[in-house]
Every structure is written in C-alpha cells, then in structure tokens.
Design a protein around this motif. Sequence first.
Motif, PDB file in Angstrom:
ATOM      1  N   VAL A  18      19.774  -2.308  -8.446  1.00 52.35           N
ATOM      2  CA  VAL A  18      19.689  -1.215  -9.011  1.00 52.35           C
ATOM      3  C   VAL A  18      21.107  -0.866  -9.316  1.00 52.35           C
ATOM      4  O   VAL A  18      21.330  -0.177 -10.489  1.00 52.35           O
ATOM      5  CB  VAL A  18      19.193   0.039  -8.022  1.00 52.35           C
ATOM      6  CG1 VAL A  18      19.304   1.277  -8.772  1.00 52.35           C
ATOM      7  CG2 VAL A  18      17.532  -0.421  -7.838  1.00 52.35           C
ATOM      8  N   GLU A  19      22.117  -1.124  -8.512  1.00 53.57           N
ATOM      9  CA  GLU A  19      23.379  -0.882  -8.798  1.00 53.57           C
ATOM     10  C   GLU A  19      23.824  -1.579 -10.029  1.00 53.57           C
ATOM     11  O   GLU A  19      24.736  -1.051 -10.959  1.00 53.57           O
ATOM     12  CB  GLU A  19      24.244  -1.364  -7.485  1.00 53.57           C
ATOM     13  CG  GLU A  19      25.864  -0.744  -7.763  1.00 53.57           C
ATOM     14  CD  GLU A  19      26.659  -1.357  -6.519  1.00 53.57           C
ATOM     15  OE1 GLU A  19      27.761  -0.902  -6.599  1.00 53.57           O
ATOM     16  OE2 GLU A  19      26.231  -2.259  -5.839  1.00 53.57           O
ATOM     17  N   LYS A  85       5.857   2.651  -1.157  1.00 55.78           N
ATOM     18  CA  LYS A  85       4.583   3.378  -0.957  1.00 55.78           C
ATOM     19  C   LYS A  85       4.051   3.920  -2.432  1.00 55.78           C
ATOM     20  O   LYS A  85       4.437   4.854  -2.741  1.00 55.78           O
ATOM     21  CB  LYS A  85       4.951   4.544   0.040  1.00 55.78           C
ATOM     22  CG  LYS A  85       5.428   4.155   1.354  1.00 55.78           C
ATOM     23  CD  LYS A  85       6.162   5.310   2.109  1.00 55.78           C
ATOM     24  CE  LYS A  85       4.787   5.805   2.826  1.00 55.78           C
ATOM     25  NZ  LYS A  85       5.106   6.678   3.874  1.00 55.78           N
ATOM     26  N   ALA A  86       2.913   3.148  -2.496  1.00 55.19           N
ATOM     27  CA  ALA A  86       2.245   3.189  -3.896  1.00 55.19           C
ATOM     28  C   ALA A  86       1.083   4.150  -3.791  1.00 55.19           C
ATOM     29  O   ALA A  86       0.575   4.354  -4.986  1.00 55.19           O
ATOM     30  CB  ALA A  86       2.085   2.036  -4.527  1.00 55.19           C
ATOM     31  N   ALA A  87       0.656   4.596  -2.690  1.00 58.62           N
ATOM     32  CA  ALA A  87      -0.872   5.172  -2.635  1.00 58.62           C
ATOM     33  C   ALA A  87      -0.656   6.596  -3.424  1.00 58.62           C
ATOM     34  O   ALA A  87       0.603   7.111  -3.184  1.00 58.62           O
ATOM     35  CB  ALA A  87      -0.923   5.422  -1.047  1.00 58.62           C
ATOM     36  N   GLU A  88      -1.589   7.124  -3.699  1.00 58.19           N
ATOM     37  CA  GLU A  88      -1.716   8.514  -4.651  1.00 58.19           C
ATOM     38  C   GLU A  88      -1.206   9.572  -3.680  1.00 58.19           C
ATOM     39  O   GLU A  88      -0.446  10.463  -4.207  1.00 58.19           O
ATOM     40  CB  GLU A  88      -3.159   8.722  -5.021  1.00 58.19           C
ATOM     41  CG  GLU A  88      -2.821  10.095  -5.892  1.00 58.19           C
ATOM     42  CD  GLU A  88      -4.417  10.359  -6.419  1.00 58.19           C
ATOM     43  OE1 GLU A  88      -4.476  11.446  -7.194  1.00 58.19           O
ATOM     44  OE2 GLU A  88      -5.263   9.703  -6.256  1.00 58.19           O
ATOM     45  N   LYS A 105       7.877   0.098  -6.120  1.00 52.97           N
ATOM     46  CA  LYS A 105       8.545  -1.299  -6.017  1.00 52.97           C
ATOM     47  C   LYS A 105       7.193  -2.066  -6.148  1.00 52.97           C
ATOM     48  O   LYS A 105       6.201  -1.853  -5.181  1.00 52.97           O
ATOM     49  CB  LYS A 105       9.526  -1.471  -4.641  1.00 52.97           C
ATOM     50  CG  LYS A 105      10.526  -0.501  -4.762  1.00 52.97           C
ATOM     51  CD  LYS A 105      11.332  -0.867  -3.285  1.00 52.97           C
ATOM     52  CE  LYS A 105      12.508   0.000  -3.104  1.00 52.97           C
ATOM     53  NZ  LYS A 105      13.087   0.082  -1.819  1.00 52.97           N
ATOM     54  N   PRO A 106       7.062  -3.298  -6.559  1.00 54.08           N
ATOM     55  CA  PRO A 106       8.189  -3.952  -7.493  1.00 54.08           C
ATOM     56  C   PRO A 106       8.404  -3.100  -8.852  1.00 54.08           C
ATOM     57  O   PRO A 106       7.396  -2.329  -9.033  1.00 54.08           O
ATOM     58  CB  PRO A 106       7.849  -5.204  -7.872  1.00 54.08           C
ATOM     59  CG  PRO A 106       6.386  -5.158  -7.726  1.00 54.08           C
ATOM     60  CD  PRO A 106       6.058  -4.115  -6.456  1.00 54.08           C
ATOM     61  N   PHE A 107       9.496  -3.003  -9.408  1.00 52.63           N
ATOM     62  CA  PHE A 107       9.728  -1.957 -10.568  1.00 52.63           C
ATOM     63  C   PHE A 107      10.557  -2.759 -11.676  1.00 52.63           C
ATOM     64  O   PHE A 107      10.999  -3.766 -11.289  1.00 52.63           O
ATOM     65  CB  PHE A 107      10.646  -0.696  -9.977  1.00 52.63           C
ATOM     66  CG  PHE A 107      11.791  -0.944  -9.516  1.00 52.63           C
ATOM     67  CD1 PHE A 107      12.975  -1.139 -10.459  1.00 52.63           C
ATOM     68  CD2 PHE A 107      11.887  -1.339  -8.191  1.00 52.63           C
ATOM     69  CE1 PHE A 107      14.334  -1.341  -9.776  1.00 52.63           C
ATOM     70  CE2 PHE A 107      13.330  -1.604  -7.825  1.00 52.63           C
ATOM     71  CZ  PHE A 107      14.434  -1.740  -8.798  1.00 52.63           C
ATOM     72  N   SER A 108      10.299  -2.287 -12.953  1.00 50.81           N
ATOM     73  CA  SER A 108      11.094  -2.628 -13.992  1.00 50.81           C
ATOM     74  C   SER A 108      12.602  -2.034 -13.967  1.00 50.81           C
ATOM     75  O   SER A 108      12.587  -0.922 -14.232  1.00 50.81           O
ATOM     76  CB  SER A 108      10.371  -2.327 -15.365  1.00 50.81           C
ATOM     77  OG  SER A 108      11.329  -2.400 -16.457  1.00 50.81           O
ATOM     78  N   PRO A 109      13.387  -2.814 -13.886  1.00 51.73           N
ATOM     79  CA  PRO A 109      14.755  -2.286 -14.016  1.00 51.73           C
ATOM     80  C   PRO A 109      14.974  -1.569 -15.161  1.00 51.73           C
ATOM     81  O   PRO A 109      15.691  -0.331 -15.338  1.00 51.73           O
ATOM     82  CB  PRO A 109      15.627  -3.371 -13.802  1.00 51.73           C
ATOM     83  CG  PRO A 109      14.928  -4.416 -13.123  1.00 51.73           C
ATOM     84  CD  PRO A 109      13.521  -4.294 -13.552  1.00 51.73           C
ATOM     85  N   ARG A 110      14.661  -1.888 -16.324  1.00 45.56           N
ATOM     86  CA  ARG A 110      14.915  -1.085 -17.761  1.00 45.56           C
ATOM     87  C   ARG A 110      14.319   0.174 -17.771  1.00 45.56           C
ATOM     88  O   ARG A 110      14.658   1.008 -18.207  1.00 45.56           O
ATOM     89  CB  ARG A 110      14.349  -2.177 -18.696  1.00 45.56           C
ATOM     90  CG  ARG A 110      14.389  -1.615 -20.188  1.00 45.56           C
ATOM     91  CD  ARG A 110      14.119  -2.587 -21.149  1.00 45.56           C
ATOM     92  NE  ARG A 110      14.377  -1.851 -22.572  1.00 45.56           N
ATOM     93  CZ  ARG A 110      13.637  -1.321 -23.304  1.00 45.56           C
ATOM     94  NH1 ARG A 110      12.352  -1.195 -22.800  1.00 45.56           N
ATOM     95  NH2 ARG A 110      13.920  -0.864 -24.438  1.00 45.56           N
ATOM     96  N   GLU A 111      12.760   0.071 -17.204  1.00 45.32           N
ATOM     97  CA  GLU A 111      12.165   1.470 -17.027  1.00 45.32           C
ATOM     98  C   GLU A 111      12.922   2.416 -16.174  1.00 45.32           C
ATOM     99  O   GLU A 111      12.766   3.704 -16.623  1.00 45.32           O
ATOM    100  CB  GLU A 111      10.736   1.148 -16.653  1.00 45.32           C
ATOM    101  CG  GLU A 111       9.734   2.538 -16.581  1.00 45.32           C
ATOM    102  CD  GLU A 111       8.556   2.432 -15.912  1.00 45.32           C
ATOM    103  OE1 GLU A 111       7.839   3.332 -15.749  1.00 45.32           O
ATOM    104  OE2 GLU A 111       8.313   1.054 -15.531  1.00 45.32           O
TER     105      GLU A 111
END
Length: 230
Positions: A18-19, A85-88, A105-111
């Motif tokens: 991220v940094e 933690k992806a739960a609604e 996570k996992p995530f798109s760095p660009r997004e």
Amino acid sequence: MKPKILLVDDEPDAVGLVEFKLKGAGLEVVKAVDGEEALKKARFILPQLIVLDLMLPEVDGLEVCKILRRDPKTQAIPILMLTAKAAEIDRVLGLELGADDYVTKPFSPRELVLRIKRLLRTAAPKEEPSDRIEWKELYLDIPRHEAKVKGKPIDLTATEFKLLAVLAQRRGRVQSREQLLQDVWEYDSLIDTRTVDTHMRRLREKLGPAAKYLDTVRGVGYRFVEGDVK
C-alpha cells in the motif's frame, strides 16, 4: 504540499504494498502498527485521510474509528477501512461507526488508490465555513435558519432544517439512523429509527430538484452526496 495519508496496519507485506502504491500516486504516507499509535499520530499530524485495518493489536480498528469520530479534532478526517473481514455485518458495522469506505483483502491496489483519491476530493469542500453552505442549487444559512433551492426559499421545520444541515456539513460521509437520532433529535437508541425515515421523506419532497443529493445507504442510513445518485 502532498496529501498526508495515515496507514494503520500490522501486516508488513500489506503495509509495503500500500505504501509503495500511495507514494507512486503522489501521496505522503505515515505508518502506525497498532491502535494506540494510530490515535496518537492521527491527533498529532491530522492527516488528510486514514487507511485503517480492523484487526489491530492494543486497540482494534473499530474502536479506533469510534474514538476518532468522537474527537472534534479528527471527526472530519475520511477513514477507509482495509481489512480481511469481508462479511456484510462487518461492512455495515464499519460504516455505522463512521467509516467513509470499506475495502476487503485481497484488494486491487489500483482500485484502492482511486478510492482514496475520490475520498480526498469529496473531503475538500468541508473546509468552507460551517454556518453557510452553498452546493450548486442548494443554499443553507444555518444561523438564519434559511434554506433555498435555485434561489427560492424552502419552508422547513426546525427538525427538517437541522437534519439537512447535519447531512450537508458531513457530506460524503454515511450517517446511521442512530447517529442522526442522537445529533438531530438528541434521542437515545431506544427511539424508533423510522422517525428519521419519515423526516427524510418529507425533506426530499420539499427540496424538489435538490433532493437528489440525499442518498439512502441501504441497511445503514443516509448521506449527502456531491452528484446525482444513479
């Protein structure tokens, strides 16, 4: 001056990625590895935005968010929760406690970078004087209890005006029904939250074309948005 981002996470791999992406996007990064350090740095440096993990040592991310939102010095700083933690229920809870966005996570760095830049843009207008708000066709003069749409005065009750003013002053940030009951009506959480829904419906009817700025966040509450809601 580069916008300053406080990155709060105790996972070295996530922090490094991220940094790297944020610095590449022209942002300055300050790091914290636990909740206590995050609170100290947030109050000291007053960053333009906070990227906050939920699962932290010392003080968890949800508690950090609650504390920051209660502090007048930090309550307006945008917070983006970045967590596994992806739960609604976790997303809803995070938004109810005052987060402005929630990325899993996992995530798109660009997004992630695009979301951060969007939050930085929407946060900027909050610097205008809080007693007078002008947004496109909507005008509010809070001391005079005056609201206009396209220059035409709108007849609002005291509660309707206060509800609109609170949302406009915090535009871009989701406000839960419970939070609005506390801040507008000064009720506790035992009061029926449908009170908020009823007043929102009446407020939208009176605002006419400016009602498009009042967005319903399903299952959470409302927010003032800075564009048309699709």
